[in-house]
Motif scaffolding. Structure first.
Motif, PDB file in Angstrom:
ATOM      1  N   LEU A  54       0.762  -1.162  -0.029  1.00  0.00           N
ATOM      2  CA  LEU A  54       0.099  -0.111   0.152  1.00  0.00           C
ATOM      3  C   LEU A  54       0.893   1.063   0.013  1.00  0.00           C
ATOM      4  N   ARG A  55       1.048   1.945  -1.058  1.00  0.00           N
ATOM      5  CA  ARG A  55       2.042   3.117  -1.385  1.00  0.00           C
ATOM      6  C   ARG A  55       1.252   4.308  -0.779  1.00  0.00           C
ATOM      7  N   HIS A  56       1.633   5.190   0.097  1.00  0.00           N
ATOM      8  CA  HIS A  56       0.933   6.119   0.473  1.00  0.00           C
ATOM      9  C   HIS A  56       1.330   7.465  -0.178  1.00  0.00           C
ATOM     10  N   HIS A  57       0.617   7.994  -0.810  1.00  0.00           N
ATOM     11  CA  HIS A  57       0.932   9.127  -1.488  1.00  0.00           C
ATOM     12  C   HIS A  57      -0.220  10.274  -1.136  1.00  0.00           C
ATOM     13  N   ALA A  58       0.106  10.855   0.166  1.00  0.00           N
ATOM     14  CA  ALA A  58      -0.889  11.818   0.546  1.00  0.00           C
ATOM     15  C   ALA A  58      -2.240  11.375   0.818  1.00  0.00           C
ATOM     16  N   ASP A  59      -3.318  12.072  -0.080  1.00  0.00           N
ATOM     17  CA  ASP A  59      -4.595  11.556   0.198  1.00  0.00           C
ATOM     18  C   ASP A  59      -4.955  10.290  -0.876  1.00  0.00           C
ATOM     19  N   VAL A  60      -3.861   9.750  -1.537  1.00  0.00           N
ATOM     20  CA  VAL A  60      -4.007   8.843  -2.515  1.00  0.00           C
ATOM     21  C   VAL A  60      -3.447   7.329  -2.013  1.00  0.00           C
ATOM     22  N   ALA A  61      -4.034   6.168  -1.960  1.00  0.00           N
ATOM     23  CA  ALA A  61      -3.677   5.002  -1.520  1.00  0.00           C
ATOM     24  C   ALA A  61      -3.537   4.169  -2.997  1.00  0.00           C
ATOM     25  N   GLY A 106      -8.265   7.366   5.960  1.00  0.00           N
ATOM     26  CA  GLY A 106      -7.839   8.622   5.855  1.00  0.00           C
ATOM     27  C   GLY A 106      -7.614   8.972   4.153  1.00  0.00           C
ATOM     28  N   PHE A 107      -7.847   8.027   3.535  1.00  0.00           N
ATOM     29  CA  PHE A 107      -7.314   8.395   1.999  1.00  0.00           C
ATOM     30  C   PHE A 107      -8.720   8.910   1.319  1.00  0.00           C
ATOM     31  N   ARG A 108      -8.370   9.851   0.386  1.00  0.00           N
ATOM     32  CA  ARG A 108      -9.563  10.393  -0.455  1.00  0.00           C
ATOM     33  C   ARG A 108      -9.744   9.386  -1.593  1.00  0.00           C
ATOM     34  N   PHE A 109      -8.651   9.112  -2.104  1.00  0.00           N
ATOM     35  CA  PHE A 109      -8.815   8.273  -3.596  1.00  0.00           C
ATOM     36  C   PHE A 109      -7.933   6.819  -3.330  1.00  0.00           C
ATOM     37  N   ILE A 110      -8.744   5.714  -3.838  1.00  0.00           N
ATOM     38  CA  ILE A 110      -8.046   4.633  -3.834  1.00  0.00           C
ATOM     39  C   ILE A 110      -7.665   3.935  -5.353  1.00  0.00           C
TER      40      ILE A 110
END
Length: 279
Positions: free
Chosen positions: A200-207, A236-240
């Motif tokens: 699961l790569r954490h790109h701010a609000d993108v998973a 807490g992610f906005r986009f998956i």
């Protein structure tokens, strides 16, 4: 043989196949004179901690967890391309402190021969602190190690690479306990849904989800996609998103390796002693 000549040593046990195999050999040759040590911090997934505990208990290894404090270091939290250097610097410092307390003169890690061709800033920390890498020194590749681990039925023999949780955060984006917690819970959720090889790569609000190539079609199923969204958005992610290239260990490394380059212009034998005669 290297291990016997060392007489007493510490093995940095991360729980992967490389350090696991080295720990197995060291235990077979030296028994309680070999101390396996694992750095414990928010970057270590609890699932990994449990697996390490089960491994050392199964073989009766002498083992301890030591608390590391890499998150206290601003340079580590800033997450530069050489983040692993600061992590290993902290870990090896802790291992040598323990070694001095125990009267041990050798600290070693599970770096293998293939690792020498990869971008691994932690190797610089190992060199600076005189940490030995016997598997690399004697030419053991990842393939060699996996074959031997399978022969001895070690539990991590076919385990996918599982670096620390911070490796899921792109370089330049700060490492925080909140992000590490979201990554750990997210990957737990993915495994609970039946995926084996996951990141699961954490790109701010993108998973950004990576799964094994054989599992991509299942992840793309609309019903499963809905379950992935339901599992990850509460973290807490906005986009998956789903990475169509699938699972790639170290997929964030190429850019780091390019940056570093610019800056500088996984055989069966009959016994453990036979297996480890060079070690």
């Amino acid at each position: 043989m290297w291990l016997r000549q060392a007489q007493r040593l510490i093995v940095a046990l991360s729980g992967g196949v490389d350090s696991g195999y080295l720990a197995f050999l060291a235990h077979q040759e030296l028994g309680t004179q070999a101390l396996m040590v694992t750095g414990d911090s928010p970057s270590l997934a609890r699932l990994e901690r449990e697996a390490i505990t089960q491994f050392v208990t199964r073989y009766g290894m002498r083992h301890v967890f030591v608390e590391t404090h890499e998150l206290d270091h601003p340079a580590y939290r800033a997450n530069p391309v050489e983040r692993c250097y600061f992590c290993k610097q902290e870990l090896f410092g802790q291992l040598w402190s323990l070694a001095r307390q125990e009267g041990i003169g050798v600290v070693c890690d599970g770096t293998n021969a293939d690792d020498m061709n990869d971008f691994r800033p932690g190797q610089r920390a190992a060199a600076e602190q005189s940490v030995s890498s016997p598997l690399a020194q004697f030419g053991f590749t990842k393939t060699d190690i996996r074959e031997r681990a399978q022969h001895w039925e070690l539990p991590m023999a076919d385990k996918p690479a599982s670096p620390c949780l911070a490796s899921r955060i792109p370089h330049g984006q700060p490492v925080t306990i909140g992000k590490l917690t979201a990554i750990e819970r997210g990957e737990q959720a993915l495994r609970a849904l039946g995926f084996r090889e996951v990141r699961l790569r954490h790109h701010a609000d993108v998973a950004r989800i990576e799964v094994g190539a054989a599992e991509l079609s299942r992840a793309l199923n609309p019903a499963m996609a809905a379950r992935l969204v339901a599992a990850l958005k509460p973290l807490g992610f906005r986009f998956i998103t789903l990475d169509l290239e699938g699972f790639r260990s170290g997929s964030l490394n190429p850019a780091a390796a390019s940056h570093a380059a610019a800056c500088h212009t996984e055989r069966h034998t009959e016994s453990p002693s036979a297996l480890s005669r060079t070690l």
